[in-house]
Design an enzyme around this catalytic site. Sequence first.
Site, PDB file in Angstrom:
ATOM      1  CD  GLN A  31      -6.338   1.977  -7.537  1.00  0.00           C
ATOM      2  OE1 GLN A  31      -5.332   1.205  -7.823  1.00  0.00           O
ATOM      3  NE2 GLN A  31      -6.509   2.394  -6.338  1.00  0.00           N
ATOM      4  CG  HIS A  62      -2.671  -7.458   5.932  1.00  0.00           C
ATOM      5  ND1 HIS A  62      -3.763  -7.973   5.268  1.00  0.00           N
ATOM      6  CD2 HIS A  62      -1.983  -6.244   5.151  1.00  0.00           C
ATOM      7  CE1 HIS A  62      -3.951  -7.158   4.161  1.00  0.00           C
ATOM      8  NE2 HIS A  62      -3.116  -6.043   3.896  1.00  0.00           N
ATOM      9  CG  ASP A  86      -6.058  -3.732   2.187  1.00  0.00           C
ATOM     10  OD1 ASP A  86      -5.504  -4.151   3.408  1.00  0.00           O
ATOM     11  OD2 ASP A  86      -5.255  -3.836   1.197  1.00  0.00           O
ATOM     12  CD  GLU A 106      -5.325   4.011  -0.776  1.00  0.00           C
ATOM     13  OE1 GLU A 106      -4.529   2.837  -0.173  1.00  0.00           O
ATOM     14  OE2 GLU A 106      -5.475   4.169  -2.023  1.00  0.00           O
ATOM     15  CG  ASP A 137       1.087  10.916  -4.540  1.00  0.00           C
ATOM     16  OD1 ASP A 137       1.850   9.899  -3.932  1.00  0.00           O
ATOM     17  OD2 ASP A 137       1.859  11.509  -5.490  1.00  0.00           O
ATOM     18  N   GLY A 138       0.796   9.312  -1.334  1.00  0.00           N
ATOM     19  CA  GLY A 138       1.856   9.204  -0.278  1.00  0.00           C
ATOM     20  C   GLY A 138       3.453   9.669  -0.554  1.00  0.00           C
ATOM     21  CG  ASP A 156      -0.396  -2.506   2.525  1.00  0.00           C
ATOM     22  OD1 ASP A 156      -0.066  -3.410   1.235  1.00  0.00           O
ATOM     23  OD2 ASP A 156      -1.155  -2.739   3.281  1.00  0.00           O
ATOM     24  CB  SER A 157       2.678   0.600  -2.814  1.00  0.00           C
ATOM     25  OG  SER A 157       3.804  -0.661  -3.102  1.00  0.00           O
ATOM     26  CB  THR A 158      -0.960  -1.056  -6.253  1.00  0.00           C
ATOM     27  OG1 THR A 158      -0.537   0.182  -6.296  1.00  0.00           O
ATOM     28  CG2 THR A 158      -2.245  -1.404  -5.827  1.00  0.00           C
TER      29      THR A 158
HETATM   30  N1  SAM Z   1      -1.175  -5.780  -0.468  1.00  0.00           N
HETATM   31  C1  SAM Z   1      -1.476  -5.292  -1.475  1.00  0.00           C
HETATM   32  C2  SAM Z   1      -0.460  -5.888  -2.647  1.00  0.00           C
HETATM   33  O1  SAM Z   1       0.781  -6.119  -2.383  1.00  0.00           O
HETATM   34  O2  SAM Z   1      -0.817  -6.168  -3.690  1.00  0.00           O
HETATM   35  C3  SAM Z   1      -1.430  -4.027  -1.563  1.00  0.00           C
HETATM   36  C4  SAM Z   1      -2.978  -3.507  -1.113  1.00  0.00           C
HETATM   37  S1  SAM Z   1      -3.228  -1.904  -0.941  1.00  0.00           S
HETATM   38  C5  SAM Z   1      -5.181  -2.148  -1.201  1.00  0.00           C
HETATM   39  C6  SAM Z   1      -2.513  -1.060  -2.060  1.00  0.00           C
HETATM   40  C7  SAM Z   1      -2.981   0.349  -2.043  1.00  0.00           C
HETATM   41  O3  SAM Z   1      -1.903   1.290  -2.345  1.00  0.00           O
HETATM   42  C8  SAM Z   1      -4.068   0.885  -2.944  1.00  0.00           C
HETATM   43  O4  SAM Z   1      -5.387   1.132  -2.479  1.00  0.00           O
HETATM   44  C9  SAM Z   1      -3.451   1.985  -3.737  1.00  0.00           C
HETATM   45  O5  SAM Z   1      -4.648   3.009  -4.064  1.00  0.00           O
HETATM   46  C10 SAM Z   1      -2.456   2.518  -3.023  1.00  0.00           C
HETATM   47  N2  SAM Z   1      -1.652   3.253  -3.728  1.00  0.00           N
HETATM   48  C11 SAM Z   1      -0.917   3.376  -4.857  1.00  0.00           C
HETATM   49  N3  SAM Z   1      -0.177   4.324  -4.913  1.00  0.00           N
HETATM   50  C12 SAM Z   1      -0.254   5.033  -3.989  1.00  0.00           C
HETATM   51  C13 SAM Z   1       0.371   6.346  -3.661  1.00  0.00           C
HETATM   52  N4  SAM Z   1       1.288   7.107  -4.442  1.00  0.00           N
HETATM   53  N5  SAM Z   1      -0.055   6.902  -2.286  1.00  0.00           N
HETATM   54  C14 SAM Z   1      -0.795   6.292  -1.637  1.00  0.00           C
HETATM   55  N6  SAM Z   1      -1.331   5.076  -1.853  1.00  0.00           N
HETATM   56  C15 SAM Z   1      -0.913   4.569  -2.872  1.00  0.00           C
END
Ligand code: SAM
Length: 279
Positions: A31, A62, A86, A106, A137-138, A156-158
């Site tokens: 990304q 959080h 984060d 993450e 990958d989660g 806690d995903s994007t």
């Molecule tokens: N609080 C935030 C929101 O709701 O927008 C989310 C914050 S956190 C930075 C989200 C994280 O999910 C990112 O760092 C991203 O790299 C991670 N992420 C996305 N897809 C993922 C996956 N399949 N496995 C693990 N982490 C993942």
Amino acid sequence: MDFWYKEAQTNDLLLGVRVTDILHSETTPYQRLAVVETVEYGKMLILDGAIQCTERDEFLYHEMIVHVPMHVHPNPKRVCVIGGGDGGSVREALKHSSVAKVKHVEIDGAVIEASKKYFPHLSSGFSDPRVDVLITDGIEYLKNCEPNCFDVIIIDSTDPVGPAVGLFSAEFYGYAYKALTWDGVICAQTESPFASANLLKKCWHNMKVHFPQVGVATGFMPTYPTGFWTYTVGSKKMALKANREVTIRGKYFTKSLMERAFDLPPFLQEMLEGSKKNL
Ligand code: SAM
């Protein structure tokens, strides 16, 4: 000079934040990552044009995503955080004295590194010996992990784009169900009921495929689309309420908030209960 960061929160809605400095910008294998300094919200982490967290309002999100499910569980010892690079969710999970281990999965190590450099208040938990970070990958991680190994799983995903799409699926919630202990609890961020109503309905139905008890908690989140956010909680056995003494008093989360955490506003209850399974 006047610089503004503008985020299209929906096709028809913009959030604009005045920026005083661009501290970091890179394209990771997953990304586009940026850290900017703003007047209104302090430092802000942005991934693919979507605000992830800001110094000023991150606690709202959080504290909700962690303390609500952590109090539904009677004695959470082993916690898994998926995403959340984060570090804010890890930091909050460590506030529970019962916690012996936090597995943090993450996909993008660059987010963790950026947080360590620019958001020390968020990433403070990474140095705790109870935390084990895995960069992968989660979805694959939970699919292949041992059954019954976590008490609480926090997603806690994007937003549902790119590698995060599968984190909102029924299949993935099934992997989480298997990875949880008999009294396990899952909590996923499920976006805004105004900006992403269909996604929220989909997650609610998807979680109900596996979890007998599913509830939605809501909270304020000024920098996320529409400022109103949802956290969908699934429980294997425990009722959706505090099943132990509420020991945490945060800047937003309190004992009385927990008592009404699943008390859905009627418009939202009607929206969810009136929705179709196959959206
Ligand atoms: N609080 C935030 C929101 O709701 O927008 C989310 C914050 S956190 C930075 C989200 C994280 O999910 C990112 O760092 C991203 O790299 C991670 N992420 C996305 N897809 C993922 C996956 N399949 N496995 C693990 N982490 C993942």
